[in-house]
Structure formats: C-alpha cells, structure tokens
Design a protein around this motif. Structure first.
Motif, PDB file in Angstrom:
ATOM      1  N   VAL B 270       0.812  -1.219   0.000  1.00  0.00           N
ATOM      2  CA  VAL B 270       0.000   0.000   0.000  1.00  0.00           C
ATOM      3  C   VAL B 270       0.843   1.267   0.000  1.00  0.00           C
ATOM      4  O   VAL B 270       0.323   2.351  -0.221  1.00  0.00           O
ATOM      5  N   ARG B 271       2.153   1.147   0.230  1.00  0.00           N
ATOM      6  CA  ARG B 271       3.026   2.317   0.154  1.00  0.00           C
ATOM      7  C   ARG B 271       4.017   2.214  -0.987  1.00  0.00           C
ATOM      8  O   ARG B 271       5.039   2.898  -1.001  1.00  0.00           O
ATOM      9  N   SER B 272       3.728   1.377  -1.961  1.00  0.00           N
ATOM     10  CA  SER B 272       4.684   1.165  -3.047  1.00  0.00           C
ATOM     11  C   SER B 272       4.719   2.359  -3.997  1.00  0.00           C
ATOM     12  O   SER B 272       3.704   3.012  -4.244  1.00  0.00           O
ATOM     13  N   GLY B 273       5.913   2.634  -4.555  1.00  0.00           N
ATOM     14  CA  GLY B 273       6.028   3.668  -5.575  1.00  0.00           C
ATOM     15  C   GLY B 273       5.218   3.343  -6.818  1.00  0.00           C
ATOM     16  O   GLY B 273       4.857   4.237  -7.584  1.00  0.00           O
ATOM     17  N   ALA B 274       4.921   2.051  -7.009  1.00  0.00           N
ATOM     18  CA  ALA B 274       4.131   1.659  -8.176  1.00  0.00           C
ATOM     19  C   ALA B 274       2.745   2.289  -8.133  1.00  0.00           C
ATOM     20  O   ALA B 274       2.148   2.564  -9.173  1.00  0.00           O
ATOM     21  N   LEU B 275       2.238   2.547  -6.939  1.00  0.00           N
ATOM     22  CA  LEU B 275       0.921   3.190  -6.837  1.00  0.00           C
ATOM     23  C   LEU B 275       1.001   4.642  -7.261  1.00  0.00           C
ATOM     24  O   LEU B 275       0.022   5.221  -7.726  1.00  0.00           O
ATOM     25  N   ASN B 276       2.199   5.233  -7.114  1.00  0.00           N
ATOM     26  CA  ASN B 276       2.426   6.584  -7.615  1.00  0.00           C
ATOM     27  C   ASN B 276       2.336   6.583  -9.142  1.00  0.00           C
ATOM     28  O   ASN B 276       1.678   7.437  -9.749  1.00  0.00           O
ATOM     29  N   THR B 277       2.964   5.589  -9.768  1.00  0.00           N
ATOM     30  CA  THR B 277       2.854   5.446 -11.219  1.00  0.00           C
ATOM     31  C   THR B 277       1.400   5.242 -11.619  1.00  0.00           C
ATOM     32  O   THR B 277       0.918   5.832 -12.600  1.00  0.00           O
ATOM     33  N   ALA B 278       0.682   4.416 -10.851  1.00  0.00           N
ATOM     34  CA  ALA B 278      -0.738   4.169 -11.140  1.00  0.00           C
ATOM     35  C   ALA B 278      -1.534   5.472 -11.078  1.00  0.00           C
ATOM     36  O   ALA B 278      -2.398   5.725 -11.920  1.00  0.00           O
ATOM     37  N   GLY B 279      -1.211   6.304 -10.080  1.00  0.00           N
ATOM     38  CA  GLY B 279      -1.900   7.586  -9.966  1.00  0.00           C
ATOM     39  C   GLY B 279      -1.642   8.476 -11.178  1.00  0.00           C
ATOM     40  O   GLY B 279      -2.555   9.116 -11.696  1.00  0.00           O
ATOM     41  N   HIS B 280      -0.382   8.490 -11.663  1.00  0.00           N
ATOM     42  CA  HIS B 280      -0.071   9.253 -12.877  1.00  0.00           C
ATOM     43  C   HIS B 280      -0.874   8.715 -14.062  1.00  0.00           C
ATOM     44  O   HIS B 280      -1.417   9.477 -14.856  1.00  0.00           O
ATOM     45  N   ALA B 281      -0.917   7.377 -14.185  1.00  0.00           N
ATOM     46  CA  ALA B 281      -1.635   6.769 -15.316  1.00  0.00           C
ATOM     47  C   ALA B 281      -3.104   7.191 -15.286  1.00  0.00           C
ATOM     48  O   ALA B 281      -3.679   7.545 -16.324  1.00  0.00           O
ATOM     49  N   LEU B 284      -3.565  10.766 -16.275  1.00  0.00           N
ATOM     50  CA  LEU B 284      -3.330  10.968 -17.709  1.00  0.00           C
ATOM     51  C   LEU B 284      -4.378  10.262 -18.564  1.00  0.00           C
ATOM     52  O   LEU B 284      -4.228  10.163 -19.786  1.00  0.00           O
ATOM     53  N   ASN B 285      -5.418   9.710 -17.901  1.00  0.00           N
ATOM     54  CA  ASN B 285      -6.453   8.967 -18.624  1.00  0.00           C
ATOM     55  C   ASN B 285      -5.906   7.770 -19.374  1.00  0.00           C
ATOM     56  O   ASN B 285      -6.449   7.368 -20.402  1.00  0.00           O
ATOM     57  N   ARG B 286      -4.785   7.214 -18.880  1.00  0.00           N
ATOM     58  CA  ARG B 286      -4.309   5.969 -19.451  1.00  0.00           C
ATOM     59  C   ARG B 286      -5.100   4.830 -18.812  1.00  0.00           C
ATOM     60  O   ARG B 286      -5.668   4.979 -17.727  1.00  0.00           O
ATOM     61  N   LEU B 287      -5.122   3.672 -19.457  1.00  0.00           N
ATOM     62  CA  LEU B 287      -5.796   2.500 -18.896  1.00  0.00           C
ATOM     63  C   LEU B 287      -4.977   1.971 -17.738  1.00  0.00           C
ATOM     64  O   LEU B 287      -3.747   1.878 -17.814  1.00  0.00           O
ATOM     65  N   LEU B 288      -5.658   1.629 -16.663  1.00  0.00           N
ATOM     66  CA  LEU B 288      -4.962   1.170 -15.472  1.00  0.00           C
ATOM     67  C   LEU B 288      -5.524  -0.179 -15.064  1.00  0.00           C
ATOM     68  O   LEU B 288      -6.737  -0.382 -15.010  1.00  0.00           O
ATOM     69  N   ALA B 289      -4.621  -1.111 -14.777  1.00  0.00           N
ATOM     70  CA  ALA B 289      -5.030  -2.450 -14.359  1.00  0.00           C
ATOM     71  C   ALA B 289      -4.139  -2.901 -13.218  1.00  0.00           C
ATOM     72  O   ALA B 289      -3.051  -2.368 -13.005  1.00  0.00           O
ATOM     73  N   ALA B 290      -4.625  -3.887 -12.476  1.00  0.00           N
ATOM     74  CA  ALA B 290      -3.833  -4.453 -11.395  1.00  0.00           C
ATOM     75  C   ALA B 290      -4.037  -5.961 -11.396  1.00  0.00           C
ATOM     76  O   ALA B 290      -5.106  -6.453 -11.759  1.00  0.00           O
TER      77      ALA B 290
END
Lengths: 410, 410
Positions: B270-281, B284-290
């Motif tokens: 829950v504190r991963s930098g990857a979630l920061n990337t997800a927030g940017h995506a 930016l209206n990019r498609l986001l998946a997990a």
C-alpha cells in the motif's frame, strides 16, 4: 396468491395436516421442481398432495404447463403426455411415502421440522418464490431464524488449496467475531474451514446439506457435523436417509444463497459449484463478493472472473465483507495503509535537501544547495532542522548523513 | 501557447540552440519543476535559460507565481522572496552548467539526445503538459517512438515475491508476443522481471531511469541494462552522471505512465512507488489495471485496493491486459473455462437417472424411477442410452454403474 389457477393458496401455518402434506411433498418431488413449486404456490401443500393422489391436476396448472410448453414449441399431444409422465412419477413415489413414519424417523434422529409460518422459519427463503423449500429439517441447538438474520455465506471449492482453507477459516472467524452468522455447505475444503473458523469463535454456524440431515457426507466430517449441531445447525430440505446426488447439490445451493444476506466466494475454479451459489445470490439480489488469489492458481480463476465481470465485489478481509453486508456506515473496514515513517513528516524542501546530503564524506552547504536545487539560506535552515532530528551531522568537511540515523535510504 | 505571460512559445524543433538550451535546463532545474515547466511552456527553452542568466523572469511568470501564491495565502513580500530564492538556486546551478560538455559526455556514453519535435520524440509525452521533460537521453538500439506507440507499463514492488516476479515475467513475455512494447523502471523485482520477460521474446523493452542514462542503478543490473540497450532502450530525463534520489523516482514515474497506453501494477504494497505510477496513469487517462494476488500477501494489498476502489481493472493474464489496451474487439482475451466432461453432454433427465443408478448392487428400473423421480418409460430409454455410452451396465439384479466407466462420481 391467486393467479387464475383455480384455487387460492391457503393461509400458511403449522397445522398438523399442513406439516404432514409438506413431509409428503419432500418425498414426492425433488426440491426445486418447477411444476410442483407452481402447484404448491397455487393450491397449497394439502391440495397438491390430494391432486397427485387422485391423479388429476388443477386445470389452472395444466393450462400454465401448456403455455410454458407451448413456448418451447411442443405439440399439445406431447405436452399432455409429458405432464402425464410427471404425474405418474409422483404417484409412484406417493405409493411409498409415509409422512407419519418420516416424522417419527426425524424425531428419532433428534431433528425438528419447520414449515413456512413457524416462528423459526427464515422468511428470507420466501424470496425464492416457487422454489421455496416445502419444509426444512433442522438438527442442532441454534435457532435458524436468529442465526441467519445477519449472516454471510462462505462458499468455495471442495478441492481448496491451503490458501483457500486458510482464508475461509479467517473469514469464518472474522465474520463471527463481528456478529455475522456463517452459512455454508458441509463439504471438504472451503465449507469445512468456514465452519471451523466460526466454531473456534464459539459462534453459531449453519451447514445446509444436500442429503438427509441424518447423513454424514462426507463421512470424515462426522466430528465437524457433531460440533456444528452442538453450536449451530445442520439444515436439509431432504427427508431423512436421502443420499446426496449431484443435482441435489445444485438445488441446495439456492438455499445457502437465500439464507444469507451476502455470499463470499473464497476459492473457486471456473467450473466450481460455488459459482452456482454465486449465481443464485446474484439472482436473489443478495450481495456477492469474491476473494482474489494468485493468478497462477486455477482455484482462484472463478473468483477473478466474477470480479472482472463486475458481478462480485473484491474483498480481501472479513472486515471488508462485514462492511459490504452491514448497515451502511455502521461497519466501515479500515483502509489498508502502510506504516508512517519519520521521513514522511518532513516538508518537500527539507526532503530534497536530505536527499542531497552525502552518506560518507562531508559536503559544504553550497554544494548541497546546487545538488538539491534550492538556495543556500534554505539549505542552512533545513540542515539545522535535520541535524536536530538526527538525520544529518556536521563533520570537518561539511555535512553528511548520520550513520545509523533516521535517514533510512532503503 | 500564449496565455498572457508576455512571450509566445517558439516553434518546436531540434535547432542546436534549442538543444543546448534544453541540456542546460536539465542541469538547472529538477524534472517536473512547476515554475520551470511554466516558464518553458510560456517562453520556450532558450528564453527560459536567458531569463535565468539575466536574473529577471518574464513579468507574466511573476504574475502567475503571485496568483498561485496568493491562493495559498502568502503575503506579497513573502512571494517575491520565494521567487528570488528559486531564481538564486537556478543561477547557482547555471554557473556550473556546461551544455557543450554535457552533449560530449552523452556522446561518449553512447547516448543520443531527443527533444520535442524530433522524429523519435514520443508525442504522448505532450499529455504531461508543463510537466513534459525538457529533453530525453536515450541509450540503445530501438526507436523510442515506435517502441512505445503500442505499449504497456509493467510496474510493481522492488521487494517483489517470487509470485510477483513470475507474473511480471509472464506479462513481459505475453505482451511482447502480442506486439505490445514493455515500459518499466530499472529496479529489482517487478521492473527487472518484466524486462527479462520481454527480452526472452526478442522484443524491445524500455527502461526509464531515475538517474543518468550512464548510471547502472542498482549496480547488480549491469548485465540486464546491457541487454536492454542491445534490444531496447534506457531512457532518462537526467543529465549523465546524476545519481538517483527518492524524489527523482517519483517524478520519473510520470514518464513511465505517459509513455505507455496502459499500466498494469503486478505487485504493490500500500506504500509502493508503483501506486504513484498508477496515480499518474489515472491522471493521464491511461488504462490502469492491477493483478490480484493472495490476500495474505502485503505486496498485493496495493493492487487489491486499486481494484476495490474501482481505479484499476482486475487482470489475470497478458491476454486480458492486451484486450484492455488493444483496439476494441481486436484482441479479445479468451474467457477462462473449465474442461468439458462427458457428463455435461447428457440431458438433465438422463443425468437424474444416472445419479439414481447404484454403484455396486444392481437395481431394477422401477426403483431407479422412484429414486430419480421420473416415470418408468423414461428410465428405460435413458438406461439404454447410458449403457450404449458406457455409463451403466446390466447385471443379474438390474442395473448398476459400469466399474471404471464414464460415470466419474467425483
């Protein structure tokens, strides 16, 4: 209910004749038989048994059957023949049925019969409409209505992985702790683990069986069923002594879905019977959830499909499931959050300065200012604060990170 | 762009002065610096450098800064002082900047500089607006624009579990096979595994670094970075020789999200930098998946939170991710289905009869008819069909399941 089938349904209640008729129906027809369900809904259980005995069905039922068959493009002769066969099958079973013996047998097995209108009857079963069970046999100390008024069905694969049984037990225990009754089947895997989780919390748990309430299937669940009886309930819509069959498992699943306020699928392959229960829950407008698992595990593929299709909410903890089925705003699950580290408490500029301070060799404030991209005055004030907080220290050549200090670079 | 800041932005292109100015900006200001981003967008890179050199910012920028600060309730004197400090920090760095040396250094490292307007510039970066990088250094054989035109960012935890690295490699390989470029960072764990998956398919893969393109961080990724250069690209918005810092990782993440058409988070606490990337995506209206994982694993908790919040789609295979980012209807992932067993091909009535046939002792058709709840004629016709299909056999006392036959009771 009176829909032009000729006879209004009688008032519900537990008269002896009503009970005997319902026990007879349990022998006559399979649970969830569409034609018998229609007949009982329209005419009541006593008239239904009488019509089977006389070999003459209510004209309204015959017309309904014809209209249904007509839609499937069957001819009139074929339809009459089909209804005749259904009636013949019921009459063959009626010849062998003995409701008084069945009641005595249930009593000997320590079971009690409940019918619609009884105080222990869970009225949420009425949502099943014509698929409502004719009656239920109960074995155990708990009250079915009270156990299910606020309950969650925990379902999943018999061939569960250790992950699935672990999660099922956690959900059984965690939902019990939060005051939700547990409803499940009696199978190996997820079912058994869910009951064990509830039992470990001294909470009632309800096992709905696809066989007679006196049958232990699977037989290795002898001790588990005894514990469920002691603290909760074994429930069956089958007469005593009836063996489980594949179709009975499927129709049993509608009871699990209907009894509980919500259903959570813990682990299920794409062909799991648990997805059948999930389908019933969705059709009954019950809340449906699924627990994700490794995408490398076939036994989680059914859960993921439900989540992907938007049919099931994704839940990861008993608290989240309790929030889903609980009263709105009453049982909010905590948001998962990581630990707060001291670094979080620093302002953005102080953090930039901290990042620019070297680990070993000391560096002067001017170099740090260029590296951090902030002006020298800010650097000096930030360094003072960082030193006070134990992040950095002054060395002969300038400033560096304090070894073993608060600035954890990982 | 002309928004009243006084100077219209000049036409974009790769003139030598524009390139030198952008290389200077990479030294002057941190990437994603809000004030510099505004200045460059309004006045262009050459004018921005000139204004810093002269110590006098465009009046439009000053007015904009005052209006921004005004909203944060800062007084006029404080605001002027703050802008003065920013300018001082830039000027201190400008004094040490040498763009000609930087260009030569890049060339020695085998890197090439691309700027907006160049044919290799990925125009999707323009979606970043004023956060667009000043320029990019590239090292490697692939073309950045072509590699990213149809690409997926695979991001996740550095401290990935074996599950996470396995899934990341599967997605790297599976998306490459389907013609999607892979974009990620250069870290241990998910980043590295995603690149290795793509490399195993001889596909280009793009590693966006938070340090200079000549720095191998972490150093154990020396061989991996060499392989990425050989087949794909190392990308950085930092000058050569710049070390990675925590804030640089965060601003780097916006480039990963912006380059790719969609982002998939493979494993993230829950504190991963990857979630920061997800927030940017998402921004930016990019498609986001997990990708879901065990609920018992902290490193999947961030993925589950994204799915639960409805921010990310739940994807379990590379094919599902390809479907998500692909052209509608063009790349449909197969629905997961279980195997079809022979029993499925039987009609419902034949199945009921089969369930009523005993396993060992033979039983007559009349008993089977009562057990199955169907009439005797139907039983006889079903038994004939079941015998022909190898499910049942006739024995002296009636019918029974054929040992080792098609009727698998499990």
């Amino acid at each position: 209910m009176n829909d032009g089938t000729g006879a209004g349904a009688p008032a519900e209640g537990g008269t002896m004749n009503d009970r005997l008729a319902r026990v007879t129906l349990m022998r006559l027809a399979e649970p969830d038989d569409a034609v018998m369900g229609r007949l009982v809904a329209a005419c009541g259980p006593e008239a239904a048994v009488a019509q089977v005995r006389e070999g003459r069905l209510d004209p309204g039922i015959v017309r309904w059957f014809e209209s249904v068959r007509h839609r499937s493009a069957a001819g009139p002769g074929e339809t009459a023949e089909r209804l005749g066969r259904i009636l013949a099958a019921w009459r063959a079973r009626l010849a062998e049925a003995d409701p008084v013996r069945d009641l005595a047998e249930g009593e000997r097995a320590g079971a009690r019969l409940i019918v619609p209108g009884d105080s222990e009857w869970p009225t949420q079963l009425d949502d099943l409409g014509e698929s409502r069970p004719y009656a239920l046999w109960l074995r155990g100390e708990a009250n079915l209505r009270f156990s299910c008024v606020r309950s969650v069905a925990i379902v999943g694969s018999r061939a569960a992985t250790p992950y699935g049984t672990h999660v099922a037990a956690e959900f059984g225990a965690g939902l019990s702790e939060r005051g939700h009754g547990v409803v499940s089947g009696g199978a190996y895997g997820v079912d058994g683990a869910a009951h064990r989780g509830a039992l470990a919390c001294d909470a009632p748990t309800v096992a709905v069986l696809a066989c007679g309430a006196d049958i232990t299937y699977p037989s290795a669940h002898h001790d588990l069923f005894a514990a469920v009886r002691g603290q909760g309930l074994l429930v069956s819509e089958c007469p005593m002594g009836v063996r489980p069959t594949r179709p009975r498992f499927l129709v049993r699943n509608r009871l699990i879905a209907a009894l509980a306020r919500g259903t959570v699928v813990v682990e299920a392959a794409v062909r799991s019977g648990a997805l059948n229960t999930a389908g019933h829950a969705a059709a009954l407008n019950r809340l449906l959830a699924a627990v994700p698992g490794p995408v490398t595990s076939d036994t989680s593929a059914g859960c993921h499909r439900l989540i992907r299709q938007g049919m099931a909410a994704c839940v990861t903890t008993p608290a989240e499931m309790a929030e889903l089925v609980g009263v709105i705003g009453d049982e909010l699950a905590p948001e998962p959050r990581g630990p707060v580290v001291p670094r979080d408490l620093l302002g953005p500029q102080t953090r930039r300065v901290l990042e620019a301070v070297p680990a070993r060799t000391g560096t002067g404030p001017a170099t740090i200012a260029v590296a951090a991209g902030v002006d020298i005055e800010t650097v000096l004030s930030c360094l003072g604060a960082l030193a006070a907080a134990g992040y950095v220290e002054r060395v002969p050549r300038g400033w560096r990170l304090r070894p073993g200090g608060s600035a954890d670079r990982t």
